[in-house]
Scaffold this active site. Structure first.
Site, mmCIF file in Angstrom:
data_model
loop_
_atom_site.group_PDB
_atom_site.id
_atom_site.type_symbol
_atom_site.label_atom_id
_atom_site.label_comp_id
_atom_site.label_asym_id
_atom_site.label_seq_id
_atom_site.Cartn_x
_atom_site.Cartn_y
_atom_site.Cartn_z
ATOM 1 N N SER A 1 1.274 -0.864 -0.380
ATOM 2 C CA SER A 1 0.070 -0.140 0.091
ATOM 3 C C SER A 1 1.024 1.593 0.240
ATOM 4 O O SER A 1 2.099 1.071 0.172
ATOM 5 C CB SER A 1 -0.499 0.195 0.971
ATOM 6 O OG SER A 1 -1.288 1.403 1.463
ATOM 7 N N TYR B 1 -2.489 -0.963 10.666
ATOM 8 C CA TYR B 1 -2.698 -1.659 9.026
ATOM 9 C C TYR B 1 -1.357 -0.586 8.289
ATOM 10 O O TYR B 1 -0.288 -1.641 7.632
ATOM 11 C CB TYR B 1 -3.480 -1.122 8.198
ATOM 12 C CG TYR B 1 -3.627 -1.182 6.631
ATOM 13 C CD1 TYR B 1 -3.755 -1.805 6.113
ATOM 14 C CD2 TYR B 1 -3.570 -0.101 5.943
ATOM 15 C CE1 TYR B 1 -4.011 -2.969 4.941
ATOM 16 C CE2 TYR B 1 -3.180 -0.291 3.985
ATOM 17 C CZ TYR B 1 -3.210 -1.545 3.263
ATOM 18 O OH TYR B 1 -4.165 -1.670 2.682
ATOM 19 N N LYS C 1 2.537 -2.864 6.697
ATOM 20 C CA LYS C 1 2.299 -2.802 5.315
ATOM 21 C C LYS C 1 3.882 -2.607 5.166
ATOM 22 O O LYS C 1 4.762 -2.239 4.306
ATOM 23 C CB LYS C 1 1.317 -1.909 4.502
ATOM 24 C CG LYS C 1 -0.377 -2.060 4.462
ATOM 25 C CD LYS C 1 0.464 -3.147 3.189
ATOM 26 C CE LYS C 1 -1.234 -3.933 3.549
ATOM 27 N NZ LYS C 1 -1.071 -4.731 2.684
HETATM 28 N N1 LIG Z 1 -8.727 -1.564 -0.619
HETATM 29 C C1 LIG Z 1 -7.685 -0.294 -0.374
HETATM 30 O O1 LIG Z 1 -8.352 0.562 -0.401
HETATM 31 C C2 LIG Z 1 -6.305 -0.349 -0.729
HETATM 32 C C3 LIG Z 1 -5.228 0.250 -0.829
HETATM 33 C C4 LIG Z 1 -3.935 -0.136 -0.915
HETATM 34 C C5 LIG Z 1 -4.049 -1.608 -0.666
HETATM 35 N N2 LIG Z 1 -4.789 -1.947 -0.943
HETATM 36 C C6 LIG Z 1 -4.086 -3.735 -0.338
HETATM 37 O O2 LIG Z 1 -4.735 -4.379 -0.914
HETATM 38 C C7 LIG Z 1 -4.638 -6.141 -0.910
HETATM 39 C C8 LIG Z 1 -6.447 -6.613 -1.579
HETATM 40 O O3 LIG Z 1 -7.415 -5.896 -0.876
HETATM 41 P P1 LIG Z 1 -8.767 -5.594 -1.446
HETATM 42 O O4 LIG Z 1 -8.716 -4.146 -1.395
HETATM 43 O O5 LIG Z 1 -8.883 -6.366 -2.714
HETATM 44 O O6 LIG Z 1 -9.846 -6.214 -0.453
HETATM 45 P P2 LIG Z 1 -10.890 -7.101 -0.064
HETATM 46 O O7 LIG Z 1 -11.340 -7.083 -1.574
HETATM 47 O O8 LIG Z 1 -11.046 -7.153 0.924
HETATM 48 O O9 LIG Z 1 -10.177 -7.812 -0.523
HETATM 49 C C9 LIG Z 1 -9.100 -8.812 0.119
HETATM 50 C C10 LIG Z 1 -9.508 -10.393 0.465
HETATM 51 O O10 LIG Z 1 -8.171 -11.114 0.678
HETATM 52 C C11 LIG Z 1 -8.961 -12.445 1.756
HETATM 53 N N3 LIG Z 1 -8.312 -12.638 2.723
HETATM 54 C C12 LIG Z 1 -7.982 -11.654 3.927
HETATM 55 N N4 LIG Z 1 -8.533 -12.342 5.196
HETATM 56 C C13 LIG Z 1 -8.129 -13.709 5.207
HETATM 57 C C14 LIG Z 1 -7.672 -14.453 5.376
HETATM 58 N N5 LIG Z 1 -7.368 -14.508 6.997
HETATM 59 N N6 LIG Z 1 -7.182 -15.176 5.083
HETATM 60 C C15 LIG Z 1 -7.008 -15.475 3.600
HETATM 61 N N7 LIG Z 1 -7.943 -15.052 3.337
HETATM 62 C C16 LIG Z 1 -8.292 -13.304 3.466
HETATM 63 C C17 LIG Z 1 -10.011 -12.121 1.650
HETATM 64 O O11 LIG Z 1 -11.148 -13.829 1.069
HETATM 65 P P3 LIG Z 1 -11.363 -14.227 2.137
HETATM 66 O O12 LIG Z 1 -12.462 -13.276 3.677
HETATM 67 O O13 LIG Z 1 -12.489 -14.766 0.706
HETATM 68 O O14 LIG Z 1 -10.790 -15.209 2.945
HETATM 69 C C18 LIG Z 1 -9.970 -11.447 0.469
HETATM 70 O O15 LIG Z 1 -9.977 -12.286 -1.815
HETATM 71 C C19 LIG Z 1 -4.567 -5.844 0.848
HETATM 72 O O16 LIG Z 1 -3.326 -6.587 0.157
HETATM 73 C C20 LIG Z 1 -4.991 -4.323 0.771
HETATM 74 O O17 LIG Z 1 -4.019 -4.112 1.854
HETATM 75 C C21 LIG Z 1 -6.253 -2.395 -0.113
#
Ligand SMILES: NC(=O)c1ccc[n+]([C@@H]2O[C@H](COP(=O)([O-])OP(=O)(O)OC[C@H]3O[C@@H](n4cnc5c(N)ncnc54)[C@H](OP(=O)(O)O)[C@@H]3O)[C@@H](O)[C@H]2O)c1
Length: 259
Positions: A143, A156, A160
């Protein structure tokens, strides 16, 4: 810089059930990759079958990424079904919102387990297999908050920053053997904020301006193909990182005022 072709590449992808991970899975399948996709929600993972070109292109291994057994199963499945791993994408992640004083040890440990220890330990067991892979690469979805921290996301940001430091060190160690790409998105339209492990904030964190996850996935895949080592995805994110490097005191003041 390496120019990596994706067709037939063997990928292990975490967090494939929603958001950035689901889009990465769709786009990698379209490009002809063979994929071991994991997350806890199996039904969501099964939806990825719609995007396959053949029945042997996708393996679904559902479970909690915090489990060492699940992580070993992912690598084993890639070996038995595809003969190895060329690309490991550590994408699964969770967040928490609110002042540190109101947060708990439990939420800090949960966030560090999913965002730091799980990808690190999956990487540890994947390295010997990746070494035998074709043009291998580790991709860590971090991130922009792993470059510059902001208030009310201390757990968080810590997770990161940790994955950022780990990635920089490992990239240097594995130079010439395995590439390492650190992806730093800004706010992205996904389930991330709704599924925060805790929200003790008085502020409304509903994203106002957010990048579609399909764009994050597309830019990440372009960077994998180009052999890049690090990408910050938005102009705002690049600006924040630049400003923090040249004027940290001013950036602190801005972050304190505007969050
Ligand atoms: N959204 C943002 O604003 C943002 C910004 C910067 C970086 N990111 C990063 O991008 C990445 C993806 O996030 P996203 O935005 O796509 O969020 P998301 O839609 O909430 O997706 C998160 C994914 O992680 C999986 N996950 C969470 N906890 C888990 C666990 N204990 N075991 C296995 N799988 C798990 C979830 O699957 P299940 O719940 O089905 O297990 C889901 O597939 C993350 O690393 C996040 O930190 C996000």
């Amino acid at each position: 810089m390496v120019r990596r072709k994706l067709e037939q590449k063997r990928v292990v992808l975490t967090g494939a059930s929603s958001g950035i991970g689901f889009e990465l899975a769709k786009q990698l399948l379209k490009k002809g990759c063979r994929l071991v996709a994991t997350a806890r929600r199996q039904e969501r993972l099964k939806e990825l079958k719609k995007f396959t070109n053949s029945s042997d292109q996708l393996e679904i291994v559902s479970g909690d990424i915090v489990s060492a057994k699940l992580r070993q199963n992912l690598v084993d499945k890639a070996i038995t079904s595809f003969g190895g791993v060329d690309i490991l994408i550590n994408n699964a992640g969770i967040g928490g919102l609110g002042p540190f004083e109101k947060s708990t040890e439990d939420s800090m440990r949960k966030i560090m387990e999913v965002n730091f220890f799980a990808p690190v330990e999956l990487t540890r067991i994947a390295i010997p297999i990746l070494r035998k892979g074709v043009c291998p690469i580790i991709v860590n979805i971090s991130s922009v908050l792993g470059h510059r921290a902001v208030p009310e996301k201390s757990e968080y940001c810590a997770s990161k920053f940790a994955i950022h430091g780990f990635s920089d060190s490992l990239r240097a160690e594995l130079k010439g053997e395995i590439d390492l790409l650190l992806v730093s998105p800004s706010t992205t339209q996904s389930e991330f904020f709704d599924r925060a492990v805790e929200n003790n904030s008085d502020r409304d964190w509903t994203p106002q301006k957010a990048m579609p996850p399909a764009v994050v996935a597309k830019k990440s895949i372009q960077a994998i193909m180009a052999g890049k080592h690090e990408i910050v995805l938005t102009l705002g994110g690049k600006g924040l990182v630049f400003l923090d490097n040249i004027a940290p005191t001013l950036t602190n003041k801005l972050v304190q005022r505007f969050g």
